[in-house]
Scaffold this motif. Structure first.
Motif, PDB file in Angstrom:
ATOM      1  N   PHE A 105      75.792   9.488  59.885  1.00 39.23           N
ATOM      2  CA  PHE A 105      76.570   9.134  61.078  1.00 39.23           C
ATOM      3  C   PHE A 105      76.006   7.925  61.833  1.00 39.23           C
ATOM      4  CE2 PHE A 105      78.054  13.527  60.513  1.00 39.23           C
ATOM      5  CZ  PHE A 105      79.420  13.353  60.663  1.00 39.23           C
ATOM      6  N   TYR A 106      74.869   7.364  61.372  1.00 33.62           N
ATOM      7  CA  TYR A 106      74.322   6.168  62.035  1.00 33.62           C
ATOM      8  C   TYR A 106      74.890   4.884  61.434  1.00 33.62           C
ATOM      9  CZ  TYR A 106      70.635   9.598  63.217  1.00 33.62           C
ATOM     10  OH  TYR A 106      69.942  10.717  63.622  1.00 33.62           O
ATOM     11  N   PHE A 125      76.110   2.011  63.744  1.00 32.55           N
ATOM     12  CA  PHE A 125      75.003   1.502  64.567  1.00 32.55           C
ATOM     13  C   PHE A 125      74.203   0.444  63.811  1.00 32.55           C
ATOM     14  CE2 PHE A 125      70.502   1.403  65.532  1.00 32.55           C
ATOM     15  CZ  PHE A 125      70.439   1.378  66.912  1.00 32.55           C
ATOM     16  N   ARG A 126      74.008   0.689  62.522  1.00 32.19           N
ATOM     17  CA  ARG A 126      73.167  -0.254  61.758  1.00 32.19           C
ATOM     18  C   ARG A 126      73.846  -1.609  61.636  1.00 32.19           C
ATOM     19  NH1 ARG A 126      70.454   4.203  57.630  1.00 32.19           N
ATOM     20  NH2 ARG A 126      69.549   5.427  59.343  1.00 32.19           N
ATOM     21  N   ARG A 158      65.616   6.446  55.261  1.00 29.16           N
ATOM     22  CA  ARG A 158      64.705   6.930  56.302  1.00 29.16           C
ATOM     23  C   ARG A 158      64.329   8.405  56.127  1.00 29.16           C
ATOM     24  NH1 ARG A 158      65.398   2.324  58.981  1.00 29.16           N
ATOM     25  NH2 ARG A 158      67.218   1.792  60.254  1.00 29.16           N
ATOM     26  N   TYR A 172      78.955   6.345  73.422  1.00 32.13           N
ATOM     27  CA  TYR A 172      79.664   5.064  73.450  1.00 32.13           C
ATOM     28  C   TYR A 172      81.003   5.204  74.166  1.00 32.13           C
ATOM     29  CZ  TYR A 172      76.079   4.010  70.066  1.00 32.13           C
ATOM     30  OH  TYR A 172      74.857   3.851  69.471  1.00 32.13           O
ATOM     31  N   TYR A 192      63.238  11.105  71.165  1.00 31.40           N
ATOM     32  CA  TYR A 192      64.217  11.479  70.152  1.00 31.40           C
ATOM     33  C   TYR A 192      63.441  12.456  69.255  1.00 31.40           C
ATOM     34  CZ  TYR A 192      67.166   7.123  70.683  1.00 31.40           C
ATOM     35  OH  TYR A 192      67.970   6.090  71.082  1.00 31.40           O
ATOM     36  N   TYR A 250      72.586  12.860  71.498  1.00 33.40           N
ATOM     37  CA  TYR A 250      73.136  11.523  71.225  1.00 33.40           C
ATOM     38  C   TYR A 250      74.415  11.668  70.407  1.00 33.40           C
ATOM     39  CZ  TYR A 250      72.609   6.405  70.673  1.00 33.40           C
ATOM     40  OH  TYR A 250      72.766   5.042  70.730  1.00 33.40           O
ATOM     41  N   GLN A 260      62.791  10.647  59.175  1.00 32.99           N
ATOM     42  CA  GLN A 260      63.790  11.393  59.936  1.00 32.99           C
ATOM     43  C   GLN A 260      63.991  12.757  59.262  1.00 32.99           C
ATOM     44  OE1 GLN A 260      67.170   8.724  60.081  1.00 32.99           O
ATOM     45  NE2 GLN A 260      66.173   7.409  61.584  1.00 32.99           N
ATOM     46  N   CYS A 272      62.784  -0.773  63.817  1.00 29.92           N
ATOM     47  CA  CYS A 272      63.750  -1.124  62.755  1.00 29.92           C
ATOM     48  C   CYS A 272      64.639  -2.320  63.090  1.00 29.92           C
ATOM     49  CB  CYS A 272      64.595   0.083  62.366  1.00 29.92           C
ATOM     50  SG  CYS A 272      65.694   0.679  63.661  1.00 29.92           S
ATOM     51  N   GLU A 273      64.907  -2.561  64.366  1.00 35.33           N
ATOM     52  CA  GLU A 273      65.755  -3.709  64.719  1.00 35.33           C
ATOM     53  C   GLU A 273      64.978  -5.030  64.647  1.00 35.33           C
ATOM     54  OE1 GLU A 273      66.383  -0.349  67.292  1.00 35.33           O
ATOM     55  OE2 GLU A 273      66.884  -1.972  68.659  1.00 35.33           O
ATOM     56  N   CYS A 286      61.612   1.499  68.868  1.00 31.46           N
ATOM     57  CA  CYS A 286      61.621   1.638  67.414  1.00 31.46           C
ATOM     58  C   CYS A 286      61.523   0.242  66.833  1.00 31.46           C
ATOM     59  CB  CYS A 286      62.912   2.315  66.963  1.00 31.46           C
ATOM     60  SG  CYS A 286      62.903   2.737  65.221  1.00 31.46           S
ATOM     61  N   CYS A 346      61.471   1.737  60.346  1.00 28.28           N
ATOM     62  CA  CYS A 346      61.074   2.042  61.722  1.00 28.28           C
ATOM     63  C   CYS A 346      59.569   1.924  61.951  1.00 28.28           C
ATOM     64  CB  CYS A 346      61.559   3.449  62.090  1.00 28.28           C
ATOM     65  SG  CYS A 346      63.354   3.622  61.919  1.00 28.28           S
ATOM     66  N   PHE A 354      69.237  -1.584  73.264  1.00 22.78           N
ATOM     67  CA  PHE A 354      68.819  -1.920  71.905  1.00 22.78           C
ATOM     68  C   PHE A 354      68.820  -3.441  71.767  1.00 22.78           C
ATOM     69  CE2 PHE A 354      70.848   2.221  71.623  1.00 22.78           C
ATOM     70  CZ  PHE A 354      69.948   2.950  70.867  1.00 22.78           C
ATOM     71  N   VAL A 412      76.520   9.975  68.439  1.00 23.85           N
ATOM     72  CA  VAL A 412      76.176   8.708  67.766  1.00 23.85           C
ATOM     73  C   VAL A 412      77.363   7.856  67.311  1.00 23.85           C
ATOM     74  CG1 VAL A 412      73.941   9.613  67.005  1.00 23.85           C
ATOM     75  CG2 VAL A 412      75.930   9.761  65.481  1.00 23.85           C
ATOM     76  N   SER A 413      77.009   6.689  66.792  1.00 30.16           N
ATOM     77  CA  SER A 413      77.996   5.664  66.426  1.00 30.16           C
ATOM     78  C   SER A 413      79.082   6.174  65.482  1.00 30.16           C
ATOM     79  CB  SER A 413      77.289   4.460  65.824  1.00 30.16           C
ATOM     80  OG  SER A 413      76.530   4.832  64.683  1.00 30.16           O
TER      81      SER A 413
HETATM   82  C1  PBG Z   1      66.744   3.292  65.708  1.00 33.24           C
HETATM   83  C2  PBG Z   1      67.958   4.034  66.115  1.00 33.24           C
HETATM   84  C3  PBG Z   1      69.078   4.394  65.346  1.00 33.24           C
HETATM   85  C4  PBG Z   1      69.984   4.983  66.239  1.00 33.24           C
HETATM   86  C5  PBG Z   1      69.371   4.997  67.483  1.00 33.24           C
HETATM   87  N1  PBG Z   1      68.128   4.424  67.377  1.00 33.24           N
HETATM   88  C6  PBG Z   1      69.412   4.145  63.941  1.00 33.24           C
HETATM   89  C7  PBG Z   1      68.654   4.726  62.843  1.00 33.24           C
HETATM   90  O1  PBG Z   1      67.728   5.522  63.030  1.00 33.24           O
HETATM   91  O2  PBG Z   1      68.954   4.351  61.727  1.00 33.24           O
HETATM   92  C8  PBG Z   1      71.360   5.475  65.883  1.00 33.24           C
HETATM   93  C9  PBG Z   1      72.348   5.486  66.992  1.00 33.24           C
HETATM   94  C10 PBG Z   1      73.764   5.607  66.594  1.00 33.24           C
HETATM   95  O3  PBG Z   1      74.128   5.786  65.409  1.00 33.24           O
HETATM   96  O4  PBG Z   1      74.598   5.526  67.502  1.00 33.24           O
HETATM   97  N2  PBG Z   1      65.891   3.940  64.847  1.00 33.24           N
END
Ligand code: PBG
Length: 327
Positions: free
Chosen positions: A201-202, A205-206, A218, A314, A193, A272, A222, A123-124, A121, A131, A80, A274-275
């Motif tokens: 749960f993200y 990550f954000r 989103r 992670y 994905y 995944y 999503q 979004c970053e 993606c 996204c 990322f 997730v974070s």
């Molecule tokens: C990018 C993306 C996200 C995650 C992976 N790719 C965040 C989101 O969609 O907001 C989340 C990964 C995580 O929470 O570990 N779109």
């Protein structure tokens, strides 16, 4: 069928040797993918507050990181980018000298055998944090596709082994497949994905990726968390468009979805972890409320038992060490 007292299920639980002999599910380090956050600049290794043990790393730190992962036998990373110069169209995402493009080259140089997967993606990289491209206050699906394809080509050009679109636009897998095939990258697989939920749960990550949306949420792209049948349609769509591996995300609140996908499709399946799932375990372990090692191994095992072949986590580094220990 025998029954009690002839039947005693406890017989096969008497020793670790016996338990191991009849064990149905095993997690192996070769199942794991470790996410990395790559930040612009030099000499940076900055811990993410809500994800203890996870860092934003600058490109010059990657050779060492790759060596550590190789030593742990972790086979793959998921990259990322964390960038400061964001704009409406996410230009930094497909800059040939962008931070992820540099990271791919650095990792491939330091550890040629490491499988480098990149998150696709916008979004970053967008100033609005969504996204896709924004038109009239909403994400424009079809105009976004060209940029996702461009980003995938740019990563493949830099040496990525696989691309993983996470944006949830309709049609992106086909757009990416066509772009790669038309430019000499027909050998690069797509990890889609496919069933990605609009999940709370993200959150951590954000913070890690600096990708929180500036307005709205989103939910228009999503998936809605209550829907499982729709996940099968999402998976089916991505397979039809050319996905090689499909993913369900997050993992723990969606183990039922993982199981349904496994029972319905004969495609390699990733999940995944997730974070937010990582942060919960870390927080409780820090308080002394949970035995982290046992909880992590139980979580990873549950994801595999539900039907996943590949787990993005992670906790991969710690798990690799724990899995290597004899129980
Ligand atoms: C990018 C993306 C996200 C995650 C992976 N790719 C965040 C989101 O969609 O907001 C989340 C990964 C995580 O929470 O570990 N779109």
């Amino acid at each position: 069928m025998p029954s009690f007292p002839e039947l005693r299920l406890r017989r096969l639980r008497k020793s670790e040797t016996l338990r191991s002999l009849v064990r149905e599910t095993r997690v192996d380090v070769s199942d794991l993918v470790y996410p990395l956050f790559i930040i612009e600049g030099r000499g940076i290794k900055k811990q993410i507050d809500s994800m203890p043990g996870i860092y934003q790393l600058s490109v010059d730190k990657l050779a060492r990181e790759a060596a550590e992962l190789t030593g742990l036998k972790i086979p793959a990373v998921l990259l990322f980018g964390v960038v400061s110069d964001k704009d409406e169209t996410g230009t930094a995402a497909y800059n040939p000298r962008g931070v992820v493009q540099q990271a791919i080259r650095a990792i491939k140089k330091a550890a040629p055998g490491m499988l480098v997967i990149t998150d696709i993606c916008l979004c970053e990289y967008t100033s609005h944090g969504h996204c896709g491209l924004i038109e009239d206050g909403d994400v424009d699906n079809d105009k976004t596709l060209r940029l996702l394809a461009k980003m995938s080509l740019s990563h493949s050009d830099a040496g990525a082994d696989m691309v993983a679109p996470s944006d949830m636009m309709d049609g992106r897998v086909r757009a990416i497949r066509q772009e790669l095939d038309g430019n000499g990258f027909s050998h690069i697989p797509i990890l889609a994905y496919a069933a990605k939920y609009a999940s709370a749960f993200y959150g951590p990550f954000r913070e890690a990726a600096g990708s929180a949306p500036r307005f709205g949420n989103r939910k228009s792209y999503q998936m809605d968390p209550p829907n499982a049948r729709e996940a099968l349609r999402e998976i089916e769509q991505d397979i039809e468009e050319g996905a090689d591996i499909v993913m369900v995300k997050p993992a723990l609140s969606y183990l039922d979805v993982i199981r349904r996908v496994r029972d319905t499709f004969n495609y390699p399946l990733a999940a995944y972890n997730v974070s937010g799932e990582y942060a919960m375990v870390k927080a409780a372990a820090r308080q002394g409320w949970l035995d982290e090692k046992r909880v992590v191994l139980e979580i990873l095992t549950s994801i595999k038992r539900a039907g996943a072949d590949i787990i993005i986590s992670y906790h991969a580094k710690e798990a690799a060490e724990w899995l290597g220990e004899s129980v």
